[in-house]
Design a protein around this motif. Structure first.
Motif, PDB file in Angstrom:
ATOM      1  N   HIS A 178      41.241  30.852  25.595  1.00  0.00           N
ATOM      2  CA  HIS A 178      42.471  32.049  25.753  1.00  0.00           C
ATOM      3  C   HIS A 178      43.774  31.265  24.887  1.00  0.00           C
ATOM      4  O   HIS A 178      43.738  30.300  24.532  1.00  0.00           O
ATOM      5  CB  HIS A 178      42.965  32.298  27.088  1.00  0.00           C
ATOM      6  CG  HIS A 178      41.574  32.629  27.786  1.00  0.00           C
ATOM      7  ND1 HIS A 178      41.224  33.808  28.261  1.00  0.00           N
ATOM      8  CD2 HIS A 178      40.724  31.885  28.554  1.00  0.00           C
ATOM      9  CE1 HIS A 178      40.040  33.899  28.978  1.00  0.00           C
ATOM     10  NE2 HIS A 178      39.567  32.728  29.144  1.00  0.00           N
ATOM     11  N   CYS A 219      47.568  37.080  27.149  1.00  0.00           N
ATOM     12  CA  CYS A 219      46.586  36.506  26.349  1.00  0.00           C
ATOM     13  C   CYS A 219      46.694  36.937  24.920  1.00  0.00           C
ATOM     14  O   CYS A 219      46.422  37.951  24.645  1.00  0.00           O
ATOM     15  CB  CYS A 219      45.495  36.660  27.009  1.00  0.00           C
ATOM     16  SG  CYS A 219      43.990  35.646  26.176  1.00  0.00           S
ATOM     17  N   GLU A 221      44.394  35.533  22.566  1.00  0.00           N
ATOM     18  CA  GLU A 221      43.450  35.215  21.828  1.00  0.00           C
ATOM     19  C   GLU A 221      42.060  35.922  22.400  1.00  0.00           C
ATOM     20  O   GLU A 221      41.837  36.048  23.598  1.00  0.00           O
ATOM     21  CB  GLU A 221      43.092  33.643  22.249  1.00  0.00           C
ATOM     22  CG  GLU A 221      41.666  33.040  21.519  1.00  0.00           C
ATOM     23  CD  GLU A 221      41.964  32.724  20.245  1.00  0.00           C
ATOM     24  OE1 GLU A 221      42.866  32.035  19.812  1.00  0.00           O
ATOM     25  OE2 GLU A 221      41.080  32.902  19.400  1.00  0.00           O
ATOM     26  N   LEU A 222      41.496  36.581  21.396  1.00  0.00           N
ATOM     27  CA  LEU A 222      40.381  37.686  21.853  1.00  0.00           C
ATOM     28  C   LEU A 222      39.241  36.999  22.543  1.00  0.00           C
ATOM     29  O   LEU A 222      38.824  35.832  22.178  1.00  0.00           O
ATOM     30  CB  LEU A 222      40.060  38.217  20.433  1.00  0.00           C
ATOM     31  CG  LEU A 222      38.801  39.220  20.623  1.00  0.00           C
ATOM     32  CD1 LEU A 222      39.357  40.468  21.536  1.00  0.00           C
ATOM     33  CD2 LEU A 222      38.188  39.705  19.615  1.00  0.00           C
ATOM     34  N   HIS A 227      40.513  41.316  27.191  1.00  0.00           N
ATOM     35  CA  HIS A 227      41.559  40.519  26.471  1.00  0.00           C
ATOM     36  C   HIS A 227      42.798  41.167  26.646  1.00  0.00           C
ATOM     37  O   HIS A 227      43.889  40.345  26.953  1.00  0.00           O
ATOM     38  CB  HIS A 227      41.025  40.235  25.129  1.00  0.00           C
ATOM     39  CG  HIS A 227      42.006  39.790  24.175  1.00  0.00           C
ATOM     40  ND1 HIS A 227      42.936  38.623  24.365  1.00  0.00           N
ATOM     41  CD2 HIS A 227      42.682  40.527  23.403  1.00  0.00           C
ATOM     42  CE1 HIS A 227      43.764  38.643  23.556  1.00  0.00           C
ATOM     43  NE2 HIS A 227      43.771  39.920  22.919  1.00  0.00           N
ATOM     44  N   MET A 230      44.606  41.194  29.951  1.00  0.00           N
ATOM     45  CA  MET A 230      44.798  39.722  30.644  1.00  0.00           C
ATOM     46  C   MET A 230      46.292  39.261  30.791  1.00  0.00           C
ATOM     47  O   MET A 230      46.768  38.557  29.802  1.00  0.00           O
ATOM     48  CB  MET A 230      44.154  38.778  29.917  1.00  0.00           C
ATOM     49  CG  MET A 230      43.938  37.436  30.601  1.00  0.00           C
ATOM     50  SD  MET A 230      42.674  36.422  29.849  1.00  0.00           S
ATOM     51  CE  MET A 230      43.171  34.676  30.351  1.00  0.00           C
TER      52      MET A 230
HETATM   53 CU1  CUA Z   1      41.986  35.740  27.458  1.00  0.00          CU
HETATM   54 CU2  CUA Z   1      42.435  37.128  25.727  1.00  0.00          CU
END
Ligand code: CUA
Length: 356
Positions: A178, A219, A221-222, A227, A230
């Protein structure tokens, strides 16, 4: 349609878009409205590199237009060839030296800032200063855990930090990669499974006032179907207020429930939920055992499941069908279908979990 009309329409559309998009920055979310030392430095670097690029484009465009007009073929001079400057030493030196100078102007502050922003010596000292605040961030499939190792306190989803000082972070993930990002406060950093990343951030009190003391975290980062959901929130408060909060968290006991409906909720919770969710901020279990957010101060939180507005209705929705709120979350299917009565009781109990 006439060509000029089409061009004009396109031009108008882009102008309106530029105006509207420029208004998108919010003080609690925008990189372009920095709310701390790190974000300030990073924005300055962005502006510097943008300025250099714009300068290059403008100068090259002016020279290009000048040359096209000045040396175009004129009537009666079809066979005239302008003076050829190929291999001209002076010119070659000029256009080699200028980019080198520009790169130096860009490189010096960038390298300096890179080292400043990576300086985490205070957090790694053998004996840490009492005032150096360290937070261990652990990213999990769609929720965040924040541990204050020097105080033995754990919370999740809402990060609480003091303003106007450097806060140091240990970043890691427990399942997939992440990335921890508070846009208004500083650039993102990956949370990995195999190693710990470290950095520091500073939260400006004045900017925090402007943002209502809450910054939005993401977050970056895929990491799976949820995602984009998040999210987490950051409560940035003066040091004194932070100390009071951490004291309350340190001393929080298991909640005493008196309300009969909440009591019923507690029973359901103790049967179905407590295996994963702790309800006291001091949780001595190792992190592999902490498979779900700590709920000690759930009633004080900013959001339900990190994204929904914090109210009973949304909590019921989440408890009844978590999958519809956050697809792919780890709570779905871990307990049987709850009746409306059970959901009401659990809601009452969870909302009563407070330390403030
Ligand atoms: Cu955890 Cu995108």
């Amino acid at each position: 349609m006439k060509k000029w009309l089409r061009n004009w329409r396109l031009f108008s559309l882009f102008s309106v878009m530029a105006l509207l998009l420029a208004g998108c920055g919010k003080p609690f979310l925008s990189t372009l409205q920095p709310a701390g030392e790190v974000a300030d430095k990073q924005l300055s670097l962005m502006l510097l590199s943008t300025a250099i690029m714009v300068l290059v484009i403008v100068v090259v465009t002016i020279i290009f237009v000048y040359v096209v007009i000045r040396f175009r073929q004129r009537k009666g001079e079809e066979n005239k060839i302008p003076k050829q400057v190929e291999g001209n030493h002076t010119l070659e030196i000029v256009w080699t030296v200028i980019p080198i100078i520009l790169l130096i102007i860009l490189a010096v502050p960038t390298v300096k800032a890179t080292f400043d922003l990576a300086d985490v010596t205070p957090m790694n000292k053998e004996k840490r200063d009492k005032d150096t605040l360290v937070v261990n961030v652990r990213a999990n499939l769609y929720w965040w855990e924040f541990e204050y190792p020097d105080y033995g306190v754990i919370t999740s989803q809402d990060l609480v930090v003091p303003t106007d000082e450097r806060v140091y972070f240990n970043l890691k993930a427990s399942d997939v990669k992440h990335s921890f990002w508070i846009p208004a406060i500083g650039g993102k950093m990956d949370t990995n499974i195999e190693n710990k990343n470290q950095f520091w951030l500073e939260f400006d009190q004045k900017k925090a006032d402007k943002a209502g003391n809450i910054f939005y975290g993401k977050c970056a980062e895929l990491c799976g179907p949820s995602h984009a959901l998040m999210d987490f929130k950051v409560k940035a408060v003066p040091r004194e207020e932070f100390n009071q909060w951490i004291e309350k968290m340190k001393n929080a006991k298991k909640p005493v429930v008196t309300d009969p409906v909440a009591k019923q909720g507690e029973e359901i919770f103790n049967k179905s939920c407590i295996g994963c969710h702790a309800v006291t901020p001091v949780d001595k279990r190792p992190e592999q055992a902490r498979t779900a957010p700590n709920l000690a101060n759930f009633g004080d939180r900013e959001r339900i499941a990190g994204i929904l507005e914090h109210n009973e209705e949304n909590l019921k929705k989440w408890l009844k069908d978590p999958e519809s709120v956050k697809p792919g979350n780890k709570m779905t299917g871990t307990y049987g279908q709850l009746t409306d009565e059970q959901v009401d009781a659990l809601t009452k109990y969870l909302m009563s979990l407070k330390v403030e």
